[in-house]
Enzyme design. Structure first.
Site, PDB file in Angstrom:
ATOM      1  N   GLY A  99       0.824  -1.202   0.000  1.00 43.36           N
ATOM      2  CA  GLY A  99       0.000   0.000   0.000  1.00 43.36           C
ATOM      3  C   GLY A  99       0.855   1.248   0.000  1.00 43.36           C
ATOM      4  CG  ASP A 118      -9.775   9.206   9.851  1.00 37.63           C
ATOM      5  OD1 ASP A 118     -10.908   9.224   9.331  1.00 37.63           O
ATOM      6  OD2 ASP A 118      -8.741   9.047   9.193  1.00 37.63           O
TER       7      ASP A 118
END
Length: 996
Positions: A640, A758
């Site tokens: 990623g 978040d």
């Protein structure tokens, strides 16, 4: 598997690099190390001809290059469009037929990627990665090519980049699946890199036929199949036991996706009389035996047994030797012991009626070590002998004696006692062999001991009741006592010796006709039955009561005192209860109390320290994170891209610890000092947490050029993607279990007075054991110690779809705003990774929330769970549940699965938001493919086309069975398409979300 092959050669200008011979070296060596049995579906090297692959765009994208090397035709594909940006170049393979049992296949690539820094003026638009996609089909569609039919498999990043004359060849392997249709296509998407595709092979692995643990298993295609985390890479195979072997349960084994056998279950074992040898069961040899079904080898016959024949289950004992009833056939045969030796009886001078028996162990124990002894007693008078009876006692007992001695008490003098001692072992009852020894003993009377004390048991004006005790020495039966007493004269000169003598049969007496208020002197001696007398005791003085004296009446006093004490105790208890109730206001709560506790309850002490409060952030890193030497870290593969650089899967091998899989976050070159501090601040935060549902920090690298953050590796990646890939494959109970783990992690953070800010499914990671862990602390901040418990941001991006309205409006974040976000995560999980609020813009989302609209219940969502979501989304944050309440409620659901059976109302028109891709005027969908794309089911476009369903009118006539017949088999996909058709039938011009 080759990684980063480096070759220096010339003769071919390929991507601006002279490379000719290395193609032959690479292609002829890259697959040699493969030892697992594989079945190849497509091999670019073996084709030796035109591959017929499609390119898009046709003339300005991927190019095919043909070369002859050592007489062999070699084909390579390349693309190098690094200027201009916005590249979208596709290369699609021909139709690849799938083997029926191969539900997952491997794609092995050999490729070169040029370093973007080698292109002057194009470093900003150049890329160093490309994408791999696939699409399934039940038929070859020829040259028909639609990008929307393809699903992304992975982004391919090189381990080594070619920068100069040395060509760096990379090899990558990716898994594609699950596959369910007759075949599939693979496609490569270039977005602006300089790439050469040198080799390409598609294959699946096969677990070869094998015999393991005496069970035979057939050749099996290695495939993951659909399922949850642990079982998705395994295929269960049943086997049969080899000859002369049996199993209590059907032997099973698992074929892994790598073509290897693993986790055998229900092992077969050889029958009695047989032993394992070279994956078979053979007969025991002569002189050996095996008594039961097992995987053990045959054993030689033990000592004192007869020679056995081949295939024997046991070995028989020789004559005179035995095995105890509970001993196995592997035990040696033994004999009973011989009699005990040197039995003697010794009297105990200080104890009347007692003696001690002792003896030596048997000369022959018969080969056993479980020798015990028992003692029998007979009493002989004249010529008759009778059992001693219960009066004679043995210490510690008369049987099962582990030591060669015993104490005997309760014996009478002048009688003959015969004691017989017998030795025993585990086989004594199987033999007639005598193992006894006897001795005869008699006790003589001795003078009785002296009386040591005397007391008054009852006192009157004319009588006294007396009793006395004697020393610890035991007395023979028929012991008598002689009591002498006299009146004590007041005038000592007249104190003469005038005694009254009584002979008594027991150690107590009542003396009457005494004078009131008079002192008497008493002394006593014991006498044995044959006339022997002990010593007189000392004189004891006792007085009679006066004639008028009466026993004081204490009853009234005692009753009065008890009544007063009880009243005082009652008053004390009442006062304590009142004080306790004042101190514990929760004691006043009644049955109407819910799981949602008072938000004003005391919170635990704040333990989290904000690293941003440190003047030097490096100090926070040193305090909360362990330093790791970079030589202990091995980066294996890009998995990623983070905000600051790439994320790798890797391995950590620290001294004294075994190697563990880790995720490695890197800081890209050219960073500023502020970027480095921001990068490491996340490690300073993670290093303070220790919980099974919070991502674990392994350590950091800060003292070297390339900074890194090392965390535990989560095999299944981000939760939202995992849910989308396994749509419909998990039950509500399993999903609630995931939510329980997330809530547990958030409770831990909340208890530390910490706000995440978040929380979303994309920031939840899931490992191979299906454990969910909270991660990504980039936006997190600590709660301040003000009364509101909020943190005011100074700006920056806010994830609108997951953020509470008060945090959006005033940028004030609390644990209650994290609860709102958790409600959105609950919706994501129950909707299998669906995007919250679908394609609504952020402005539309904020407007809908402020107008009291909320997300509807996902498909098949339990009503109790949706009610909890609505609680999390209450406008008044003080009324939302805290994470402790949420954990308790989810635990209740898991303990009572029946509470999840009631399903919340579902409106497919709202959940799928059909107008999102229709015309601007809200008209119906123009095509079947447009409709499928709107519900994220475009991978089935070919299925509808092949089935002849090409218009929306035909779609509206379809039933569940029709959908299944065209190849939609996954339960979640079947439901999504069916509910969408139901929504289309009732579709109105405008759709909205449910209001609370």
């Amino acid at each position: 598997m080759l990684k980063g092959v480096t070759v220096k050669v010339s003769e071919m200008d390929f991507l601006g690099i002279k490379c000719h011979l290395f193609l032959f070296v690479f292609i002829n060596s890259v697959f040699i190390s493969e030892q697992t049995k594989v079945e190849v579906l497509l091999d670019m090297r073996a084709a030796r001809g035109e591959l017929g692959w499609l390119t898009s765009p046709y003339s300005d994208g991927w190019e095919i290059v043909q070369r002859v090397v050592n007489g062999s035709q070699l084909y390579t594909y390349s693309v190098c469009k690094v200027e201009g940006g916005d590249q979208d170049n596709w290369l699609r393979t021909t139709f690849i037929q799938r083997a029926p049992a191969a539900t997952r296949v491997f794609v092995e690539l050999g490729f070169i990627v040029r370093d973007c820094n080698s292109f002057e003026g194009a470093s900003l638009t150049c890329k160093e990665t490309f994408n791999l996609h696939y699409a399934e089909s039940d038929a070859d569609v020829g040259t028909s090519f639609h990008k929307t039919q393809f699903r992304k498999v992975a982004t391919i990043a090189p381990d080594e980049i070619t920068a100069g004359a040395e060509v760096q060849v990379n090899t990558e392997t990716r898994t594609v699946g699950p596959l369910s249709q007759k075949g599939f296509y693979l496609a490569f998407q270039d977005i602006g890199a300089c790439i050469a595709l040198l080799s390409f092979r598609v294959y699946y692995k096969v677990c070869p036929a094998t015999v393991q643990s005496l069970a035979s298993f057939p050749e099996t295609v290695a495939s993951g199949g659909a399922g949850n985390g642990e079982s998705q890479a395994l295929r269960e195979v049943t086997g049969t036991c080899v000859e002369n072997a049996v199993s209590q349960e059907q032997p099973r084994i698992y074929c892994t996706v790598d073509g290897e056998w693993a986790v055998p279950v229900g092992h077969c074992q050889c029958r009695a009389g047989f032993e394992p040898a070279a994956e078979a069961c053979r007969e025991c040899r002569a002189g050996f035996f095996k008594e039961s079904v097992s995987s053990e080898q045959c054993e030689p016959c033990p000592v004192n047994t007869e020679q056995s024949a081949a295939g024997s289950l046991s070995c028989q004992c020789k004559e005179g030797f035995y095995r105890a009833p509970k001993e196995p056939q592997t035990a040696a045969c033994t004999a009973p012991p011989s009699p005990p030796l040197n039995l003697v009886a010794m009297t105990i001078p200080t104890s009347a009626g007692k003696l001690q028996l002792s003896w030596g162990p048997p000369a022959d124990t018969g080969g056993r070590d479980d020798i015990t002894y028992s003692v029998a007693c007979e009493r002989c008078e004249r010529a008759a002998c009778l059992p001693c009876g219960e009066k004679v006692r043995f210490e510690p007992g008369a049987s099962d004696l582990p030591v060669p001695r015993v104490g005997v008490s309760g014996l009478e003098p002048l009688l003959n006692y015969t004691f017989t001692v017998e030795a025993h072992s585990g086989v004594s009852q199987l033999s007639d062999r005598q193992s006894t020894a006897s001795v005869t003993a008699a006790l003589q009377y001795t003078d009785p001991p002296k009386v040591t004390s005397m007391r008054v048991d009852k006192q009157g004006s004319t009588s006294l009741v007396l009793s006395w005790t004697i020393s610890q020495r035991a007395l023979p039966q028929n012991t008598r006592y002689e009591l002498m007493y006299r009146k004590k004269e007041k005038d000592s000169e007249k104190d003469v010796t005038t005694y009254t003598v009584l002979v008594l049969e027991k150690n107590s007496v009542q003396i009457s006709d005494l004078a009131p208020a008079t002192a008497y002197l008493f002394r006593v001696q014991a006498q044995n039955p044959v006339g022997g007398s002990g010593t007189y005791s000392d004189e004891f003085k006792f007085e009679t009561l006066p004639e008028e004296s009466k026993t004081p009446g204490n009853t009234a006093v005692i009753v009065g005192a008890a009544a007063g004490g009880g009243a005082m105790l009652f008053l004390v208890v009442v006062v304590l209860l009142i004080r306790k109730r004042k101190r514990n206001p929760t004691a006043r709560q009644g049955v109407e109390d819910t799981y949602f506790s008072n938000s004003e309850q005391l919170k635990p002490l704040k333990t989290y320290v904000d690293p941003h409060t440190y003047e030097d952030p490096n100090i926070a890193v040193m305090k909360f994170a362990s330093e790791i030497h970079p030589s202990h870290i091995t980066k294996q593969k890009v998995i990623g891209a983070g905000e600051f650089g790439e994320v790798y899967r890797g391995a950590l091998k620290a001294p004294g610890r075994k190697e563990v899989a880790v995720a490695v976050k890197t800081l890209k070159p050219g960073y500023t000092e502020k970027q480095r501090q921001d990068f490491l601040s996340e490690a300073s935060i993670m290093g303070q947490f220790c919980h099974q549902n919070i991502i674990r920090l392994e350590g950091v690298v800060t003292k070297y050029k390339h900074a890194m953050i090392v965390t535990e590796y989560m095999e299944n990646g981000a939760l939202d993607k995992y849910l989308r890939d396994h749509d419909g494959e998990m039950t509500s109970y399993q999903l609630v279990g995931m939510l329980r783990g997330i809530a547990g992690g958030m409770k831990y953070l909340s208890d530390m007075s910490y706000v995440h800010r978040d929380l979303a499914a994309r920031n939840i990671l899931i490992n191979s054991s299906m454990v969910c862990k909270v991660s990504d602390f980039g936006l997190s901040r600590v709660l301040e110690d003000d009364q509101e418990g909020t943190y005011t941001t100074s700006g920056g991006k806010i994830p609108i779809r997951w953020t509470a309205p008060e945090a959006i409006a005033y940028r004030k974040f609390t644990s209650a705003s994290d609860v709102w976000s958790f409600g959105i995560v609950m919706w994501e999980v129950m909707a299998f990774g669906e995007r919250p609020y679908w394609d609504m813009s952020n402005h539309e989302v904020m407007k809908a929330i402020n107008e009291a609209f909320r997300l509807p219940a996902p498909m098949d969502c339990p009503s109790a769970l949706y009610q909890l979501m609505l609680r999390c989304w209450l406008q008044d944050r003080s009324k939302r549940p805290c994470f402790n309440d949420i954990v308790n409620l989810l635990d209740k659901f898991l303990r009572s699965p029946d509470s999840l059976k009631t399903i919340a109302d579902f409106d497919p028109r709202v959940s799928i938001r059909l107008p999102s891709t229709s015309g601007s005027d809200g008209s119906p969908f123009r095509s079947v493919s447009e409709w499928l794309e709107s519900i994220k089911m475009s991978q089935y476009s070919e299925n509808f086309t092949c089935a002849g369903v090409v218009t929306m009118e035909q779609v509206l006539q379809m039933k569940n069975e029709d959908i299944r017949n065209i190849g939609v088999r996954l339960p979640g996909h079947l439901k999504r398409i069916a509910y969408s058709i139901l929504g289309l039938k009732d579709q109105t011009s405008t759709l909205s979300v449910f209001a609370v």
